[in-house]
Each structure stands twice: as structure tokens, then as C-alpha cells.
Design a protein around this motif. Structure first.
Motif, PDB file in Angstrom:
ATOM      1  N   ALA A   1       0.791  -1.123   0.003  1.00  0.00           N
ATOM      2  CA  ALA A   1      -0.201   0.143   0.171  1.00  0.00           C
ATOM      3  C   ALA A   1       0.911   1.268   0.115  1.00  0.00           C
ATOM      4  N   PHE A   2       0.180   2.360  -0.371  1.00  0.00           N
ATOM      5  CA  PHE A   2       0.891   3.522  -0.694  1.00  0.00           C
ATOM      6  C   PHE A   2       1.470   4.013   0.702  1.00  0.00           C
ATOM      7  N   LYS A   3       0.792   3.775   1.732  1.00  0.00           N
ATOM      8  CA  LYS A   3       1.005   4.145   3.050  1.00  0.00           C
ATOM      9  C   LYS A   3       2.315   3.510   3.787  1.00  0.00           C
ATOM     10  N   ASP A   4       2.434   2.278   3.264  1.00  0.00           N
ATOM     11  CA  ASP A   4       3.526   1.285   3.717  1.00  0.00           C
ATOM     12  C   ASP A   4       4.713   1.760   2.942  1.00  0.00           C
ATOM     13  N   ARG A   5       4.625   2.096   1.359  1.00  0.00           N
ATOM     14  CA  ARG A   5       5.807   2.618   0.793  1.00  0.00           C
ATOM     15  C   ARG A   5       6.364   3.737   1.178  1.00  0.00           C
ATOM     16  N   VAL A   6       5.511   4.641   1.821  1.00  0.00           N
ATOM     17  CA  VAL A   6       6.273   6.022   2.460  1.00  0.00           C
ATOM     18  C   VAL A   6       6.802   5.556   3.642  1.00  0.00           C
ATOM     19  N   LYS A   7       6.170   4.559   4.336  1.00  0.00           N
ATOM     20  CA  LYS A   7       6.967   4.298   5.754  1.00  0.00           C
ATOM     21  C   LYS A   7       8.361   3.852   5.232  1.00  0.00           C
TER      22      LYS A   7
END
Length: 265
Positions: A193-199
């Protein structure tokens, strides 16, 4: 991210573009950035593209290498084109894909802005590819020389810009090295997910900033150890000189401006 990024790199070859005075190259690129926004027809874009591609070929740097180095910005160019296809809802319908209508005005605006973006990046990349960092520093200092009368830190600004350009490819290589090290530890930058990739990017940024500050400190210490004093009283091994090739360049550029306005719709 790719170590093949060409922005900030210098490729030495014996070409007419390399032998030009760096002040001439900076001035021509500045005015090219201005006039590229006056193009509004296929012919006018063709004239600008002919000048940009012709300059790249004259630099004797393999054109395939230049295009490969522009790979990191292709995403922005394609994204800009697609964004105009989506948001522009004016004019006649050109075609439809899966029920989504694409308007002719969106094709025109997306194509023209993406082409302008490509030409600007191509021409500005030629400056660093054909000019050494010390030449860029000297040229900027010469061009901004009149500002010294109002105590503007011209030399410091020119040196800062030159060092920034020089360190772009170094930081890109450092980023690629750190990302590979993090990937070997199980960090996934490409899926999820985009949120996980940002993290996942956070563990990449922290060592990158630490490395950048460390390099900056080492550079400052090296300059201080060598007695660097800034621009006051400095002499130069090679003085910048405007030659015949620069005069020919100005003539060609004036002809380019005339051709551009003759081919505008």
C-alpha cells in the motif's frame, strides 16, 4: 532512482560545445528557457527541438547515453501528459478508451507542455555535461559580478550552486546504494500500500541525510585545511574569453528566435 542520472555530471569530449565560453552557454540556456514558452505550433516546436537535439549531437556525447540519463524524469513527462488527458474536458472528442472520452484540447496541451518539459531538461543537462564545475562557478561569478557593488555574496552563491550541481549524481548513487542495502534487509520499496511504501522510505532518508552532512563537513574541512578564502583576492588559472565560436552561437540563436516567431501560428 538510478546511478545513470546525468544531471550534474561532466563528460569530457573534444567538441565545439565543450569549447564554448561557459557564460555564453548559461546565457543561451537562460534565453532558451524563456523562448520555449512562445512556441505554439508544430513547426515552432520542431525548430526548438532541432536546436536542442542538434546541440546534443554536436557535444559528441552519445545521444543514447543522454536519453538513458533522462530516465528519472520520463515519469514526470508522461504523468504530465496523462494528467492533461484526464482533467481537460474542452473541445472535440478525439477518441474514447473504456468509456473515458479524451478531448483533442487535452492532447494538444498535454503534448505541448510535456515537449517543453523535455526540451528544457535536455538543454539544461547539456550545460553540466559539457562544462566543468569550476567553469560554471567562474561563469556565474562573472555574470553576477555587478552585484558585488551592493555587497552581494556573488562568489559564495556561485560556489554553492556549483557544489550543489556536482553532488546531485553523488547523492543519487548514495541513494541507490542505501536502497539496495535496505532491500537486502527485507525492506520493500516497490510493492504494498502507498502508506507502507512511504514508511519504507524513512529508513532510506535518515542515512542519506547523515551521509550528506558528513560529506559537507569533510568538504568544509578540506577547503579550510587548504586555506580557502573565498572570492576576495583570488586569481584564476584560466581566464574566460569570448571567442569566434561564441559569436557564431549568438548568431545561430538569433536566427532560431526569428525562425520561432515566423513559424508561430
Amino acid at each position: 532512482m538510478s546511478s545513470s542520472m546525468i544531471i550534474g555530471q561532466y563528460i569530457p569530449t573534444d567538441s565545439a560545445i565543450h569549447r564554448l565560453d561557459p557564460r555564453s552557454k548559461i546565457a543561451i540556456i537562460f534565453f532558451f528557457v524563456v523562448i520555449v514558452f512562445f512556441a505554439n505550433s508544430v513547426m515552432s516546436y520542431g525548430v526548438l527541438a532541432l536546436f536542442a537535439v542538434g546541440s546534443a549531437l554536436m557535444s559528441k556525447i552519445p545521444f543514447r547515453y543522454i536519453m538513458k540519463g533522462l530516465k528519472p524524469v520520463w515519469f514526470l513527462i508522461i504523468f504530465t501528459f496523462l494528467l492533461h488527458l484526464i482533467v481537460t474536458r474542452e473541445g472535440d472528442v478525439a477518441f474514447s478508451i473504456l468509456g473515458w472520452e479524451v478531448y483533442r484540447e487535452g492532447l494538444v496541451q498535454g503534448g505541448s507542455i510535456s515537449l517543453r518539459f523535455f526540451l528544457l531538461i535536455l538543454v539544461t543537462s547539456l550545460l553540466t555535461l559539457t562544462t566543468t564545475p569550476i567553469e560554471i562557478t567562474d561563469a556565474i561569478e562573472e555574470l553576477l559580478g555587478p552585484l558585488k557593488k551592493v555587497r552581494f555574496p556573488v562568489h559564495e552563491l556561485a560556489l554553492m550552486m556549483s557544489i550543489s550541481l556536482r553532488f546531485i549524481p553523488t547523492l543519487m548513487q548514495e541513494t541507490e546504494k542505501i536502497s539496495k542495502a535496505q532491500a537486502s534487509r527485507g525492506v520493500d520499496f516497490r510493492t504494498g500500500a502507498f502508506k507502507d511504501r512511504v514508511k519504507a522510505v524513512v529508513p532510506l532518508l535518515v542515512p542519506l541525510f547523515v551521509s550528506a552532512f558528513k560529506r559537507a563537513e569533510e568538504l568544509a574541512m578540506a577547503m579550510e585545511a587548504r586555506g580557502y578564502q573565498g572570492g576576495e583576492g583570488r586569481t584564476k588559472l584560466r581566464e574566460l574569453q569570448i571567442g569566434k565560436s561564441d559569436i557564431y552561437l549568438y548568431i545561430v540563436f538569433v536566427m532560431l528566435i526569428v525562425a520561432l516567431f515566423l513559424t508561430r501560428s
